[in-house]
Write a protein that holds these residues in place. Structure first.
Motif, PDB file in Angstrom:
ATOM      1  N   HIS A  11       0.832  -1.199   0.000  1.00 43.40           N
ATOM      2  CA  HIS A  11       0.000   0.000   0.000  1.00 43.40           C
ATOM      3  C   HIS A  11       0.869   1.253   0.000  1.00 43.40           C
ATOM      4  O   HIS A  11       0.674   2.183   0.785  1.00 43.40           O
TER       5      HIS A  11
ATOM      6  N   CYS B 228       0.259   2.519  -4.987  1.00 40.89           N
ATOM      7  CA  CYS B 228      -0.737   1.455  -4.885  1.00 40.89           C
ATOM      8  C   CYS B 228      -2.085   1.975  -5.401  1.00 40.89           C
ATOM      9  O   CYS B 228      -2.515   3.080  -5.068  1.00 40.89           O
ATOM     10  N   ASP B 229      -2.749   1.164  -6.206  1.00 40.83           N
ATOM     11  CA  ASP B 229      -4.049   1.552  -6.756  1.00 40.83           C
ATOM     12  C   ASP B 229      -5.138   0.548  -6.371  1.00 40.83           C
ATOM     13  O   ASP B 229      -6.044   0.257  -7.162  1.00 40.83           O
ATOM     14  N   CYS B 230      -5.029   0.020  -5.162  1.00 39.01           N
ATOM     15  CA  CYS B 230      -6.047  -0.919  -4.693  1.00 39.01           C
ATOM     16  C   CYS B 230      -7.315  -0.158  -4.300  1.00 39.01           C
ATOM     17  O   CYS B 230      -7.358   1.062  -4.289  1.00 39.01           O
ATOM     18  N   SER B 231      -8.351  -0.908  -3.952  1.00 35.75           N
ATOM     19  CA  SER B 231      -9.635  -0.292  -3.613  1.00 35.75           C
ATOM     20  C   SER B 231      -9.583   0.491  -2.310  1.00 35.75           C
ATOM     21  O   SER B 231     -10.469   1.313  -2.053  1.00 35.75           O
ATOM     22  N   ASP B 232      -8.559   0.266  -1.467  1.00 34.11           N
ATOM     23  CA  ASP B 232      -8.427   1.017  -0.217  1.00 34.11           C
ATOM     24  C   ASP B 232      -7.607   2.286  -0.396  1.00 34.11           C
ATOM     25  O   ASP B 232      -7.889   3.305   0.244  1.00 34.11           O
ATOM     26  N   CYS B 233      -6.600   2.247  -1.266  1.00 39.14           N
ATOM     27  CA  CYS B 233      -5.701   3.397  -1.401  1.00 39.14           C
ATOM     28  C   CYS B 233      -6.250   4.463  -2.342  1.00 39.14           C
ATOM     29  O   CYS B 233      -5.953   5.653  -2.172  1.00 39.14           O
ATOM     30  N   VAL B 234      -7.038   4.087  -3.336  1.00 40.34           N
ATOM     31  CA  VAL B 234      -7.565   5.083  -4.274  1.00 40.34           C
ATOM     32  C   VAL B 234      -8.461   6.099  -3.573  1.00 40.34           C
ATOM     33  O   VAL B 234      -8.317   7.309  -3.782  1.00 40.34           O
ATOM     34  N   PRO B 235      -9.414   5.681  -2.710  1.00 43.28           N
ATOM     35  CA  PRO B 235     -10.206   6.700  -2.005  1.00 43.28           C
ATOM     36  C   PRO B 235      -9.354   7.564  -1.078  1.00 43.28           C
ATOM     37  O   PRO B 235      -9.611   8.769  -0.939  1.00 43.28           O
TER      38      PRO B 235
ATOM     39  N   LYS C   7      -2.351   8.172   4.983  1.00 39.88           N
ATOM     40  CA  LYS C   7      -2.964   6.847   4.953  1.00 39.88           C
ATOM     41  C   LYS C   7      -2.912   6.171   6.310  1.00 39.88           C
ATOM     42  O   LYS C   7      -3.887   5.567   6.767  1.00 39.88           O
TER      43      LYS C   7
END
Length: 407
Positions: free
Chosen positions: A57, A61-68, A116
């Motif tokens: 992360h 990182c472009d996961c569903s948690d880091c993008v928001p 984050k």
């Protein structure tokens, strides 16, 4: 920290060991080269710690948690500058928000990672990193895992399937709730009010009551008898034929007491609604507005005026009420959902008769088909085929002309 060389058109670049003008930062982690300076007016980029980008992360990182979280960080640290966006951390201008996000990921890694960790501490927990980096669980498509059957000898199984317990009804369907919410039926006054007694009635009053009762019986027996001819009389209620009218009248009184009691209830309803108590004078008749000391006197007055004297106003009021109340059960909607006709319409009667005739015809046809099938089974397949051939009509070409003998 090291300071980069200062470049100017008028002055020579100072030595690398001397302090130059503050505000211009040299590359971190690389030694400055003497005599070579970065382009004029451009600040040297800050090299970020590679560990920040390598960890789970990270900034890229472009996961569903880091993008928001990146979107929230950009919304917090961006400022509109005309049609462009200005970074509050370094003051650099970006044309789009997408470019601003890439700017934060490349220039402000530390601030982004701290944001984050502050907003979602569980994102960097060891279990989270293990779940993100570990192998996914393999899904089994075996029959046992998909159907989830249990052994047939299990007490809780039902044919190999788990027998579910009956769910509890919702609160609105429980007996306690229904008992609490059931509306209290309010009976009409003519059903709850008591009838007047004959305790204070005089012999003349009893004689009037007797004549009224006899008139009611005579009216009921005569109105339900139809004389077909001189030797045939028919009962309108059960369509039974009798030889004489007196026998038909006795039959009506003996066999149709339930219908007579219905008329008596309608008469009592008329008495209750027409008799009104009006203190201090006593009781009053609503038709003629005469006052009487008791309600029994008003009932006796109405019976005498309707059945004995046949007074026009009282008789007309009673006939109107009887026609309305006697056909309340036969009321039918006219089609608009609002108005109700008195009794069945002609179209409804024709429809009912047609349905009854169709049902009768279907029953007869079914009986005939059953008999034919039985005969065919008894005779056998061969005889049934010959019978079918005999029943067929001859072809039009082979038929002989026949004369019409009807005229």
């Amino acid at each position: 920290s090291l300071l980069g060389p200062y470049d100017s058109d008028d002055e020579q670049a100072p030595d690398a060991g001397k302090d130059s003008t503050p505000g211009v930062v040299a590359d971190v982690g690389s030694e400055p080269k003497a005599g070579k300076a970065p382009p004029r007016g451009v600040a040297a980029e800050v090299r970020q710690d590679p560990q920040e980008s390598r960890e789970a992360h990270g900034a890229d990182c472009d996961c569903s948690d880091c993008v928001p979280l990146l979107a929230r960080f950009a919304a917090k640290n961006l400022q509109t500058k005309g049609i462009r966006f200005r970074c509050r951390l370094c003051g650099e201008l970006e044309a789009t928000k997408v470019g601003a996000g890439s700017h934060f990921q490349s220039r402000h890694v530390r601030e982004l990672q701290e944001f984050k960790r502050q907003k979602d501490p569980n994102l960097f927990a060891p279990g989270k990193r293990k779940a993100a980096t570990g192998p996914t669980k393999k899904i089994s498509f075996s029959r046992q895992d998909v159907l989830g059957k249990r052994p047939a000898d299990d007490d809780s199984s039902f044919g190999g399937w788990t027998k579910k317990e009956k769910p509890e009804p919702p609160p609105c369907e429980t007996e306690e709730y229904q008992a609490m919410m059931d509306p209290v039926f309010t009976a009409p006054p003519w059903l709850t009010q008591s009838k007047p007694t004959d305790a204070e009635a005089t012999p003349e009053d009893r004689e009037i009551d007797k004549h009224v009762n006899e008139a009611q019986l005579k009216r009921f027996s005569k109105r339900n008898v139809l004389e077909v001819n001189a030797v045939t009389v028919r009962c309108k209620l059960c369509y039974k034929t009798l030889p004489t009218a007196p026998e038909a009248e006795r039959h009506v009184l003996d066999a149709h007491q339930d219908d007579y009691m219905k008329e008596k209830k309608i008469w009592e309803r008329f008495l209750h609604t027409t008799c009104r108590r009006q203190p201090p004078f006593g009781w009053v008749c609503k038709v003629c507005n005469l006052f009487f000391p008791t309600d029994g006197a008003v009932w006796r007055h109405l019976g005498k005026e309707v059945y004995i004297r046949r007074e026009e106003r009282h008789l007309g009021t009673w006939t109107e009420k009887e026609d309305r109340w006697g056909h309340e059960e036969d009321e039918e909607c006219c089609g608009d959902g609002i108005n109700f006709a008195r009794g069945f319409s002609l179209e409804s009667v024709a429809m009912f008769q047609q349905e009854a005739k169709d049902q009768q015809n279907m029953a007869v046809m079914d009986a005939v088909d059953i008999q034919k099938l039985k005969r065919r089974r008894e005779r056998g397949a061969g005889e049934s085929e010959s019978e079918d051939d005999e029943d067929e009509e001859p072809a039009a070409g082979n038929s002989q002309p026949k004369l019409i003998e009807e005229f």
